[in-house]
Write an enzyme that holds these catalytic residues in place. Sequence first.
Site, PDB file in Angstrom:
ATOM      1  N   ARG A 264      -2.690 -43.680  -6.131  1.00  0.00           N
ATOM      2  CA  ARG A 264      -1.825 -43.435  -4.972  1.00  0.00           C
ATOM      3  C   ARG A 264      -1.383 -41.974  -4.944  1.00  0.00           C
ATOM      4  O   ARG A 264      -1.575 -41.237  -5.905  1.00  0.00           O
ATOM      5  CB  ARG A 264      -0.563 -44.321  -5.057  1.00  0.00           C
ATOM      6  CG  ARG A 264      -0.855 -45.784  -4.890  1.00  0.00           C
ATOM      7  CD  ARG A 264       0.405 -46.631  -4.919  1.00  0.00           C
ATOM      8  NE  ARG A 264       0.941 -46.833  -6.256  1.00  0.00           N
ATOM      9  CZ  ARG A 264       2.192 -46.540  -6.621  1.00  0.00           C
ATOM     10  NH1 ARG A 264       3.037 -46.038  -5.750  1.00  0.00           N
ATOM     11  NH2 ARG A 264       2.599 -46.760  -7.851  1.00  0.00           N
TER      12      ARG A 264
ATOM     13  N   TYR B 286      13.990 -37.581 -16.501  1.00  0.00           N
ATOM     14  CA  TYR B 286      12.805 -37.021 -15.838  1.00  0.00           C
ATOM     15  C   TYR B 286      12.722 -35.501 -16.051  1.00  0.00           C
ATOM     16  O   TYR B 286      11.650 -34.959 -16.351  1.00  0.00           O
ATOM     17  CB  TYR B 286      12.909 -37.370 -14.355  1.00  0.00           C
ATOM     18  CG  TYR B 286      11.751 -36.993 -13.473  1.00  0.00           C
ATOM     19  CD1 TYR B 286      10.571 -37.747 -13.474  1.00  0.00           C
ATOM     20  CD2 TYR B 286      11.844 -35.914 -12.596  1.00  0.00           C
ATOM     21  CE1 TYR B 286       9.516 -37.418 -12.629  1.00  0.00           C
ATOM     22  CE2 TYR B 286      10.801 -35.586 -11.742  1.00  0.00           C
ATOM     23  CZ  TYR B 286       9.642 -36.336 -11.758  1.00  0.00           C
ATOM     24  OH  TYR B 286       8.603 -36.008 -10.914  1.00  0.00           O
TER      25      TYR B 286
HETATM   26  P1  NAP Z   1       3.441 -42.204  -6.790  1.00  0.00           P
HETATM   27  O1  NAP Z   1       3.036 -42.129  -5.369  1.00  0.00           O
HETATM   28  O2  NAP Z   1       4.598 -43.049  -7.193  1.00  0.00           O
HETATM   29  O3  NAP Z   1       2.140 -42.652  -7.642  1.00  0.00           O
HETATM   30  C1  NAP Z   1       2.263 -42.786  -9.024  1.00  0.00           C
HETATM   31  C2  NAP Z   1       0.900 -42.936  -9.634  1.00  0.00           C
HETATM   32  O4  NAP Z   1       1.051 -42.952 -11.066  1.00  0.00           O
HETATM   33  C3  NAP Z   1       0.233 -44.261  -9.258  1.00  0.00           C
HETATM   34  O5  NAP Z   1      -1.156 -44.034  -9.203  1.00  0.00           O
HETATM   35  C4  NAP Z   1       0.591 -45.165 -10.430  1.00  0.00           C
HETATM   36  O6  NAP Z   1      -0.339 -46.232 -10.667  1.00  0.00           O
HETATM   37  C5  NAP Z   1       0.513 -44.169 -11.568  1.00  0.00           C
HETATM   38  N1  NAP Z   1       1.261 -44.595 -12.745  1.00  0.00           N
HETATM   39  C6  NAP Z   1       2.597 -44.764 -12.874  1.00  0.00           C
HETATM   40  N2  NAP Z   1       2.888 -45.180 -14.119  1.00  0.00           N
HETATM   41  C7  NAP Z   1       1.720 -45.259 -14.785  1.00  0.00           C
HETATM   42  C8  NAP Z   1       1.359 -45.659 -16.093  1.00  0.00           C
HETATM   43  N3  NAP Z   1       2.268 -46.042 -16.985  1.00  0.00           N
HETATM   44  N4  NAP Z   1       0.040 -45.631 -16.441  1.00  0.00           N
HETATM   45  C9  NAP Z   1      -0.906 -45.262 -15.546  1.00  0.00           C
HETATM   46  N5  NAP Z   1      -0.617 -44.873 -14.288  1.00  0.00           N
HETATM   47  C10 NAP Z   1       0.670 -44.889 -13.910  1.00  0.00           C
HETATM   48  O7  NAP Z   1       3.765 -40.759  -7.385  1.00  0.00           O
HETATM   49  P2  NAP Z   1       3.428 -39.295  -6.822  1.00  0.00           P
HETATM   50  O8  NAP Z   1       4.530 -38.884  -5.932  1.00  0.00           O
HETATM   51  O9  NAP Z   1       2.025 -39.232  -6.333  1.00  0.00           O
HETATM   52  O10 NAP Z   1       3.594 -38.457  -8.168  1.00  0.00           O
HETATM   53  C11 NAP Z   1       2.497 -38.007  -8.941  1.00  0.00           C
HETATM   54  C12 NAP Z   1       3.010 -37.021  -9.971  1.00  0.00           C
HETATM   55  O11 NAP Z   1       3.651 -35.945  -9.296  1.00  0.00           O
HETATM   56  C13 NAP Z   1       4.045 -37.608 -10.926  1.00  0.00           C
HETATM   57  O12 NAP Z   1       3.861 -37.076 -12.216  1.00  0.00           O
HETATM   58  C14 NAP Z   1       5.354 -37.118 -10.352  1.00  0.00           C
HETATM   59  O13 NAP Z   1       6.346 -37.037 -11.344  1.00  0.00           O
HETATM   60  C15 NAP Z   1       4.943 -35.761  -9.837  1.00  0.00           C
HETATM   61  N6  NAP Z   1       5.821 -35.233  -8.789  1.00  0.00           N
HETATM   62  C16 NAP Z   1       5.933 -35.843  -7.587  1.00  0.00           C
HETATM   63  C17 NAP Z   1       6.760 -35.287  -6.625  1.00  0.00           C
HETATM   64  C18 NAP Z   1       6.922 -35.884  -5.256  1.00  0.00           C
HETATM   65  O14 NAP Z   1       7.748 -35.366  -4.484  1.00  0.00           O
HETATM   66  N7  NAP Z   1       6.199 -36.926  -4.885  1.00  0.00           N
HETATM   67  C19 NAP Z   1       7.479 -34.128  -6.912  1.00  0.00           C
HETATM   68  C20 NAP Z   1       7.342 -33.536  -8.156  1.00  0.00           C
HETATM   69  C21 NAP Z   1       6.491 -34.084  -9.090  1.00  0.00           C
HETATM   70  P3  NAP Z   1      -0.154 -47.697  -9.948  1.00  0.00           P
HETATM   71  O15 NAP Z   1      -0.577 -47.494  -8.525  1.00  0.00           O
HETATM   72  O16 NAP Z   1      -1.066 -48.590 -10.695  1.00  0.00           O
HETATM   73  O17 NAP Z   1       1.290 -48.047 -10.075  1.00  0.00           O
END
Ligand code: NAP
Length: 242
Positions: free
Chosen positions: A11, A153
């Site tokens: 995702r 975090y």
């Molecule tokens: P997201 O939409 O919530 O997607 C999270 C992804 O991580 C999903 O594919 C999920 O798999 C996977 N995941 C979570 N826990 C896991 C585990 N224990 N083992 C394997 N896979 C796992 O998150 P996102 O917004 O794309 O974020 C991606 C990265 O960017 C993260 O590291 C987040 O901290 C960082 N980030 C995001 C933002 C933001 O604004 N969105 C800002 C700063 C940093 P499932 O689908 O199977 O649950």
Amino acid sequence: MKCALVTGGSRGIGRAICIKLGTIGYHVLINFRSNLEEAEKTLDAIHQHRGTGELLPFDVGNKEDIQDTLGLWIEAHKGDSIELLVNNAGIKDDVLMMWMKDEQWENVMRTNLDSFFYVTRLVLNDMLLKRYGRIINVVSLSGLKGLPGQTNYSAAKGGVIAATKALAQEVGRRGITVNAVAPGFIKTDMTENISEKDMKALIPVNRFGTSEEVAHLVSFLASPESGYITGEVISINGGMYS
Ligand code: NAP
């Protein structure tokens, strides 16, 4: 096969990274924890862009699961190499520190920080032997400046930032670069409860970012031409001061 492993590729930001890497010739190993339906959508999108990939589910917060699944894949694919690793999987569980439960601290640290160590260590050996590799860690603005309600975090992402800088110095001579990208607010499931309308006044470009914009930055760092950039943390946050 030239492979890229993207953790959390089912995702959000991880999916966009998988699709982008598929278009530039990588066979993409799409890791996720449990959401098979979404992971299959990522794989379909890679196929639609004429790329190749496969699903590799394991919990990045569980070192036995990493060893059993990723370790086995590496054993079974001696001729192939994972030359690009994107440590992207992450979770947040926000609460003020005085109310934070042990599990909230531990889960966030395990998934965001311990995962970096256990996944990267497994993949690193082959990169060292091949004398080439790209490691890109998805961190956060929180890991740079700290945000209230996110001591867990912020600590985890700050830890990955420090580890990025340390590892970059260990492996630079072997043609391996290690960098981090630090997004601000990106439109994904993780930010679905944060109002863009309310927050955008704080962001100089006046909007949330997209996963595709982060994927573009990752593909830049992944390219062979980026070999002189290492140990860096590149912010992608619409100009928020960090
Ligand atoms: P997201 O939409 O919530 O997607 C999270 C992804 O991580 C999903 O594919 C999920 O798999 C996977 N995941 C979570 N826990 C896991 C585990 N224990 N083992 C394997 N896979 C796992 O998150 P996102 O917004 O794309 O974020 C991606 C990265 O960017 C993260 O590291 C987040 O901290 C960082 N980030 C995001 C933002 C933001 O604004 N969105 C800002 C700063 C940093 P499932 O689908 O199977 O649950």
